[in-house]
Design a protein around this motif. Structure first.
Motif, PDB file in Angstrom:
ATOM      1  N   GLU A 160       0.813  -1.215   0.000  1.00 17.23           N
ATOM      2  CA  GLU A 160       0.000   0.000   0.000  1.00 17.23           C
ATOM      3  C   GLU A 160       0.845   1.263   0.000  1.00 17.23           C
ATOM      4  N   ILE A 161       2.125   1.131   0.330  1.00 19.05           N
ATOM      5  CA  ILE A 161       3.039   2.265   0.350  1.00 19.05           C
ATOM      6  C   ILE A 161       4.436   1.711   0.085  1.00 19.05           C
ATOM      7  N   LEU A 162       5.235   2.454  -0.700  1.00 19.68           N
ATOM      8  CA  LEU A 162       6.566   2.017  -1.080  1.00 19.68           C
ATOM      9  C   LEU A 162       7.611   2.959  -0.492  1.00 19.68           C
ATOM     10  N   PHE A 163       8.650   2.393   0.112  1.00 20.77           N
ATOM     11  CA  PHE A 163       9.749   3.161   0.678  1.00 20.77           C
ATOM     12  C   PHE A 163      11.014   2.880  -0.126  1.00 20.77           C
ATOM     13  N   VAL A 164      11.764   3.961  -0.425  1.00 21.17           N
ATOM     14  CA  VAL A 164      12.928   3.832  -1.297  1.00 21.17           C
ATOM     15  C   VAL A 164      14.139   4.540  -0.683  1.00 21.17           C
ATOM     16  N   PRO A 165      14.975   3.842   0.083  1.00 18.24           N
ATOM     17  CA  PRO A 165      16.268   4.410   0.437  1.00 18.24           C
ATOM     18  C   PRO A 165      17.143   4.486  -0.816  1.00 18.24           C
ATOM     19  N   THR A 166      17.752   5.634  -1.079  1.00 22.52           N
ATOM     20  CA  THR A 166      18.563   5.805  -2.278  1.00 22.52           C
ATOM     21  C   THR A 166      19.680   6.789  -2.005  1.00 22.52           C
ATOM     22  N   GLN A 167      20.762   6.678  -2.781  1.00 22.53           N
ATOM     23  CA  GLN A 167      21.805   7.690  -2.721  1.00 22.53           C
ATOM     24  C   GLN A 167      21.584   8.762  -3.776  1.00 22.53           C
ATOM     25  N   GLY A 168      20.698   8.487  -4.727  1.00 18.41           N
ATOM     26  CA  GLY A 168      20.465   9.426  -5.815  1.00 18.41           C
ATOM     27  C   GLY A 168      19.293  10.347  -5.541  1.00 18.41           C
ATOM     28  N   ASN A 169      18.578  10.661  -6.613  1.00 19.74           N
ATOM     29  CA  ASN A 169      17.451  11.589  -6.518  1.00 19.74           C
ATOM     30  C   ASN A 169      16.197  10.964  -7.114  1.00 19.74           C
ATOM     31  N   THR A 170      16.332  10.380  -8.291  1.00 16.85           N
ATOM     32  CA  THR A 170      15.249   9.634  -8.963  1.00 16.85           C
ATOM     33  C   THR A 170      13.924  10.395  -8.990  1.00 16.85           C
ATOM     34  N   LEU A 171      13.978  11.705  -9.280  1.00 16.60           N
ATOM     35  CA  LEU A 171      12.755  12.500  -9.222  1.00 16.60           C
ATOM     36  C   LEU A 171      11.700  11.974 -10.183  1.00 16.60           C
ATOM     37  N   ILE A 172      12.024  11.925 -11.469  1.00 19.56           N
ATOM     38  CA  ILE A 172      11.036  11.507 -12.468  1.00 19.56           C
ATOM     39  C   ILE A 172      10.588  10.073 -12.217  1.00 19.56           C
ATOM     40  N   GLN A 173      11.557   9.202 -11.897  1.00 16.08           N
ATOM     41  CA  GLN A 173      11.212   7.795 -11.684  1.00 16.08           C
ATOM     42  C   GLN A 173      10.290   7.620 -10.482  1.00 16.08           C
ATOM     43  N   TRP A 178      21.793  12.906  -2.690  1.00 21.25           N
ATOM     44  CA  TRP A 178      22.440  13.900  -3.540  1.00 21.25           C
ATOM     45  C   TRP A 178      21.438  14.460  -4.548  1.00 21.25           C
ATOM     46  N   GLY A 179      21.748  15.656  -5.047  1.00 20.28           N
ATOM     47  CA  GLY A 179      20.887  16.285  -6.033  1.00 20.28           C
ATOM     48  C   GLY A 179      19.874  17.216  -5.391  1.00 20.28           C
ATOM     49  N   GLU A 180      19.156  17.946  -6.223  1.00 23.75           N
ATOM     50  CA  GLU A 180      18.205  18.938  -5.736  1.00 23.75           C
ATOM     51  C   GLU A 180      17.013  18.279  -5.063  1.00 23.75           C
ATOM     52  N   ASN A 181      16.734  18.682  -3.837  1.00 23.47           N
ATOM     53  CA  ASN A 181      15.583  18.181  -3.073  1.00 23.47           C
ATOM     54  C   ASN A 181      15.468  16.657  -3.179  1.00 23.47           C
ATOM     55  N   PRO A 182      16.462  15.931  -2.680  1.00 25.36           N
ATOM     56  CA  PRO A 182      16.529  14.489  -2.960  1.00 25.36           C
ATOM     57  C   PRO A 182      15.579  13.616  -2.155  1.00 25.36           C
ATOM     58  N   SER A 183      14.997  14.145  -1.075  1.00 26.73           N
ATOM     59  CA  SER A 183      14.087  13.339  -0.249  1.00 26.73           C
ATOM     60  C   SER A 183      12.687  13.911  -0.340  1.00 26.73           C
ATOM     61  N   ARG A 184      11.682  13.012  -0.550  1.00 25.88           N
ATOM     62  CA  ARG A 184      10.324  13.513  -0.773  1.00 25.88           C
ATOM     63  C   ARG A 184       9.298  12.441  -0.450  1.00 25.88           C
ATOM     64  N   ILE A 185       8.063  12.888  -0.246  1.00 21.89           N
ATOM     65  CA  ILE A 185       6.907  12.004  -0.089  1.00 21.89           C
ATOM     66  C   ILE A 185       5.928  12.363  -1.194  1.00 21.89           C
ATOM     67  N   ILE A 186       5.467  11.357  -1.917  1.00 16.76           N
ATOM     68  CA  ILE A 186       4.654  11.557  -3.125  1.00 16.76           C
ATOM     69  C   ILE A 186       3.314  10.865  -2.943  1.00 16.76           C
ATOM     70  N   ASP A 187       2.235  11.531  -3.353  1.00 17.03           N
ATOM     71  CA  ASP A 187       0.918  10.909  -3.233  1.00 17.03           C
ATOM     72  C   ASP A 187       0.622  10.045  -4.462  1.00 17.03           C
ATOM     73  N   PRO A 188      -0.471   9.275  -4.446  1.00 20.59           N
ATOM     74  CA  PRO A 188      -0.752   8.340  -5.543  1.00 20.59           C
ATOM     75  C   PRO A 188      -1.030   8.987  -6.894  1.00 20.59           C
ATOM     76  N   GLN A 189      -1.197  10.298  -6.954  1.00 25.77           N
ATOM     77  CA  GLN A 189      -1.379  10.980  -8.228  1.00 25.77           C
ATOM     78  C   GLN A 189      -0.111  11.688  -8.684  1.00 25.77           C
ATOM     79  N   GLY A 190       1.014  11.392  -8.014  1.00 24.09           N
ATOM     80  CA  GLY A 190       2.286  11.944  -8.438  1.00 24.09           C
ATOM     81  C   GLY A 190       2.558  13.340  -7.950  1.00 24.09           C
ATOM     82  N   GLN A 191       1.833  13.799  -6.936  1.00 30.80           N
ATOM     83  CA  GLN A 191       2.057  15.121  -6.369  1.00 30.80           C
ATOM     84  C   GLN A 191       3.018  15.018  -5.178  1.00 30.80           C
TER      85      GLN A 191
END
Length: 418
Positions: free
Chosen positions: A319-332, A350-363
């Motif tokens: 129901e929710i996915l968690f992604v530890p990463t060293q990159g940014n992967t914004l688009i992905q 690393w990279g601009e604003n690399p940590s985020r929480i995204i809702d199911p509509q990509g916001q």
């Protein structure tokens, strides 16, 4: 509990097809002294039809439990060749949402129970229950025991999710642990339910990474450290590290539960070349973990570039996915949230604003600047539905989370496996 739907011997059930040339054979029958509805393709692939019954007197926002049983013969893909759709409408006949019954349970004698418990959309006064059969050359479907019962609301499922950013390193693992401790204390003060740390933050900036140089077992220094914080603040912790299991080195995502126990682990399946060249072996499984928060799936960094990983995890119920990463992967990361219709939590480095929480509509509903070490928190409701107008279902609203799962064509994906 009153069953609001008519039994299958009622003339309230009517047959429907897009065109008479596409209509399957519709049959009313009795099996073992109970009425059933039957649909048969008669050797033609393009047949498509439904049995439909309308229920009035629906109360918007009330919760209903809907179920029906079917038995299929020569069906290629359950959920594609046969399905149940709920089409909700208001007092003016305007369509509101259309929803699949997406939960299945296998019964005896090849019967399958399709069911779902959900709140009627706001403003709904009626619903059409559609029992559909399509695109199966030799298939036959028998339907029995429809049920539509009002239930007590299950309420919200709100959780406080924290993602983190640590991107300054001294080259010493003890300093890395201290930085993690500062972040974990902050998450505890802010009453997080789950905290996601970045990929391999424990080893970041240190010499001696790779096979034969470094790798910890479970339990070990890192897991013991994380367990202490999880117990102290009674939250879940997710991060990744280089795990040594016997003679094999993995990049492993850990799930530590509120009691400080290792509740699960996922070994990175898509290992980039630079990790392979230091001796990391890829994992082979995609586990999903049942917690008191909900069902959790984990990916690590490079995994996010491969849509199959998130798809498998959500097909298995995450129901929710968690992604530890060293990159940014914004688009992905935005794409994975949209692809699967679930929240995605990125803890980058690393990279601009690399940590985020995204809702199911990509916001993006919360993020951390690359200039700031710390955490960002968001309260999310795993019971909330995210609908979009015209998403597959015509002049109504559809929910990506269910639609993308139900309308896949695994029978046509053979080239993915060649």
């Amino acid at each position: 509990m009153v069953n609001r739907i008519q039994m299958f011997d009622s003339t309230d059930w009517i047959s429907w097809s897009p065109h008479e040339a596409l209509a399957p054979e519709f049959i009313r029958d009795v099996w073992d002294e109970e009425p059933v509805l039957v649909m048969h393709a008669n050797g033609t692939l393009e047949k498509y039809g439904k049995w439909i019954s309308k229920i009035t007197g629906i109360n918007g926002r009330k919760t209903y439990e809907i179920s029906v049983q079917y038995r299929g013969t020569d069906i290629e893909v359950n959920g594609l060749n046969c399905y149940v759709m709920l089409t909700w409408s208001d007092s003016d006949g305007v369509l509101l949402t259309r929803d699949y019954l997406d939960q299945t349970r296998e019964l005896d004698d090849q019967w399958v129970n399709l069911h779902r418990t959900m709140a009627a959309p706001e403003g709904a006064t009626a619903v059409e229950v559609e029992l559909a059969f399509r695109w199966s050359t030799r298939g036959r479907i028998v339907w029995r025991r429809p049920s539509f019962i009002e239930k007590q609301s299950e309420g919200s499922r709100k959780i406080r999710v924290a993602t983190t950013l640590i991107n300054k390193f001294s080259g010493n693992r003890q300093d890395n642990l201290a930085a993690m401790g500062t972040i974990l204390d902050q998450a505890g003060v802010e009453r997080a339910d789950v905290v996601c740390l970045s990929e391999c933050v424990y080893e970041q900036g240190c010499e001696g990474r790779g096979y034969g140089l470094f790798g910890e077992s479970i339990p070990g220094t890192l897991t013991n450290f994380l367990s202490d914080y999880a117990r102290k603040y009674e939250y879940y912790i997710i991060t990744s590290f280089f795990e040594m299991d016997g003679d094999v080195l993995y990049n492993t995502a850990l799930l530590i539960d509120r009691a400080g126990h290792v509740a699960g682990k996922y070994r990175k399946t898509h290992v980039p070349l630079d990790e392979a060249e230091i001796g990391v072996t890829p994992g082979r499984e995609y586990p999903v973990f049942d917690t008191d928060l909900g069902r959790i799936g984990m990916m690590i960094c490079w995994d996010c570039y491969f849509p199959e990983v998130a798809r498998i995890l959500t097909l298995k119920g995450a129901e929710i996915l968690f992604v530890p990463t060293q990159g940014n992967t914004l688009i992905q990361s935005l794409a994975r949230a949209i692809d699967c219709g679930v929240h995605v939590v990125i803890a980058g480095m690393w990279g601009e604003n690399p940590s985020r929480i995204i809702d199911p509509q990509g916001q993006i509903i919360a993020e951390i600047s690359d200039q700031t070490q710390g955490i960002v928190m968001s309260e999310i409701d795993l019971a909330e539905s995210y609908y979009q107008p015209w998403l597959s279902v015509g002049n109504a609203s559809g929910e990506a989370r269910v639609l993308f799962r139900q309308e896949r064509r695994p029978d046509s994906y053979k080239y993915l496996f060649d």
